[in-house]
Motif scaffolding. Structure first.
Motif, PDB file in Angstrom:
ATOM      1  N   SER A  34      15.153   8.194   7.103  1.00 55.14           N
ATOM      2  CA  SER A  34      14.732   7.902   8.478  1.00 55.14           C
ATOM      3  C   SER A  34      13.237   8.084   8.655  1.00 55.14           C
ATOM      4  O   SER A  34      12.554   7.257   9.279  1.00 55.14           O
ATOM      5  N   LEU A  35      12.699   9.154   8.087  1.00 57.22           N
ATOM      6  CA  LEU A  35      11.258   9.408   8.180  1.00 57.22           C
ATOM      7  C   LEU A  35      10.465   8.283   7.524  1.00 57.22           C
ATOM      8  O   LEU A  35       9.477   7.784   8.081  1.00 57.22           O
ATOM      9  N   ARG A  71      11.419   5.197   6.930  1.00 57.61           N
ATOM     10  CA  ARG A  71      11.568   3.935   7.655  1.00 57.61           C
ATOM     11  C   ARG A  71      10.697   3.900   8.906  1.00 57.61           C
ATOM     12  O   ARG A  71      10.084   2.878   9.220  1.00 57.61           O
ATOM     13  N   ARG A  72      10.651   5.024   9.628  1.00 60.25           N
ATOM     14  CA  ARG A  72       9.820   5.065  10.836  1.00 60.25           C
ATOM     15  C   ARG A  72       8.351   4.840  10.508  1.00 60.25           C
ATOM     16  O   ARG A  72       7.615   4.234  11.284  1.00 60.25           O
ATOM     17  N   ALA A  73       7.932   5.344   9.355  1.00 57.51           N
ATOM     18  CA  ALA A  73       6.535   5.187   8.940  1.00 57.51           C
ATOM     19  C   ALA A  73       6.293   3.887   8.185  1.00 57.51           C
ATOM     20  O   ALA A  73       5.153   3.594   7.825  1.00 57.51           O
ATOM     21  N   ASP A  74       7.363   3.115   7.938  1.00 57.18           N
ATOM     22  CA  ASP A  74       7.266   1.873   7.169  1.00 57.18           C
ATOM     23  C   ASP A  74       6.678   2.131   5.780  1.00 57.18           C
ATOM     24  O   ASP A  74       5.817   1.394   5.305  1.00 57.18           O
TER      25      ASP A  74
END
Length: 336
Positions: free
Chosen positions: A107-108, A110-113
């Motif tokens: 999740s971390l 993905r949020r930061a791409d």
């Protein structure tokens, strides 16, 4: 579909179909690529070799690589990943102390791409236990086939057992591993099945949960031995060399010498230390796994992802080979 005109300052007008959004920034366009490698148990022989392979490949590719030793601290994995993202790392490679951190780590990222690649152990985007994960939820991984490794260990253990002439009635097998790690479960379960199939006998088994370190395996095996009176011989395997070495040490302290123990390791980086002396060793053979190859491949794949936008392969399996006192030096095994 509606066409819209967009302006950039007082420059020329540009005709676009959906708006003025640009492609994501190319990490390679703003200096060297940066990759962060989060690695558990950084002082363990295998992971030392893995980090060395990663650094060597990064230097060859002109990549700025930061290797972070997480030790055995589960929570530090997320903390260090957040720090790396804050530093604008281009990609994350991770082998974490506890796979239950997987969903939060994914999740971390993905949020930061930021692309995420795992090595050795599996990580799942959806469940703390990667063993419960659907295939499309597993993070791309570079590592080994745990089932195939365990089968090779079990088969070699059966061969060594067959050479001893020991009786099944007074011989037990000993499986030592961190059962919370799916690849460890795969290895010891496959070893047990393969041993039974090739040995022509089903022996009683003592199963020991350990943290995949020599000291923990030694302590926990010593405790388990109190529940197995009357056993004269032992056949030992585990998730890595540390498990088997720790088990052998506990057995030695209980009075079982090399003549009464068959140990088959995974790694060979500790096993070869026993073989260098030329004296009989309880560690009869070990499956050689080259951490440097895993580290180098992981950095190569991440660099290709960042520079050339290649998809990370779902799974890359690195080959292994069985070694023993007769051939380990020719195999290139590194004693660490």
């Amino acid at each position: 579909m509606r066409l819209r005109l967009c302006t950039s300052g007082v420059a020329a007008l540009t005709l676009v179909l959906t708006g003025c959004s640009a492609d994501p920034p190319d990490p390679a366009a703003h200096g060297p690529l940066t990759i962060t490698f989060l690695q558990k148990q950084g002082d363990q022989g295998y992971f030392v070799e893995e980090a060395a392979g990663a650094r060597a490949r990064a230097a060859r590719l002109g990549v700025e690589l930061t290797v972070v030793d997480l030790g055995n601290d589960r929570d530090r994995a997320l903390k260090e990943a957040g720090t790396a993202v804050g530093r604008k790392t281009g990609g994350l490679i991770a082998v974490v102390p506890d796979p239950s951190v997987g969903p939060d780590l994914v999740s971390l990222a993905r949020r930061a791409d930021v692309p995420l690649l795992s090595t050795d152990d599996q990580l799942c985007a959806d469940y703390p236990d990667p063993g419960a994960c659907f295939a499309n939820g597993l993070v791309p991984r570079v590592g080994f086939d745990g089932g195939a490794m365990g089968a090779a260990v079990g088969e070699r253990a059966a061969i060594e057992y067959g050479r001893t002439g020991w009786k099944p009635a007074d011989t037990w097998t000993l499986s030592i591993a961190n059962d919370d790690i799916p690849v460890c479960r795969d290895r010891v379960n496959a070893a047990t099945q393969a041993f039974s199939a090739h040995a022509g006998a089903v022996l009683k088994n003592a199963k020991v949960w350990a943290a995949n370190t020599v000291d923990d395996a030694r302590k926990r095996t010593a405790y388990a031995l109190t529940g197995s009176p009357g056993v004269r011989h032992w056949v030992v395997w585990g998730c890595n060399d540390e498990d088997v070495e720790g088990g052998i040490k506990a057995l030695a302290e209980a009075g079982f010498g090399p003549e009464n123990v068959v140990g088959i390791g995974i790694g060979a980086y500790l096993a070869c230390k026993d073989w260098r002396t030329g004296r009989p060793a309880a560690m009869r053979a070990a499956l050689l796994i080259k951490g440097a190859e895993v580290g180098a491949l992981a950095v190569q794949q991440m660099a290709d992802r960042l520079r050339e936008h290649k998809e990370l392969p779902h799974e890359t399996i690195v080959p292994t080979v069985m070694v023993d006192p007769a051939n380990w030096q020719a195999s290139g095994a590194a004693c660490t």
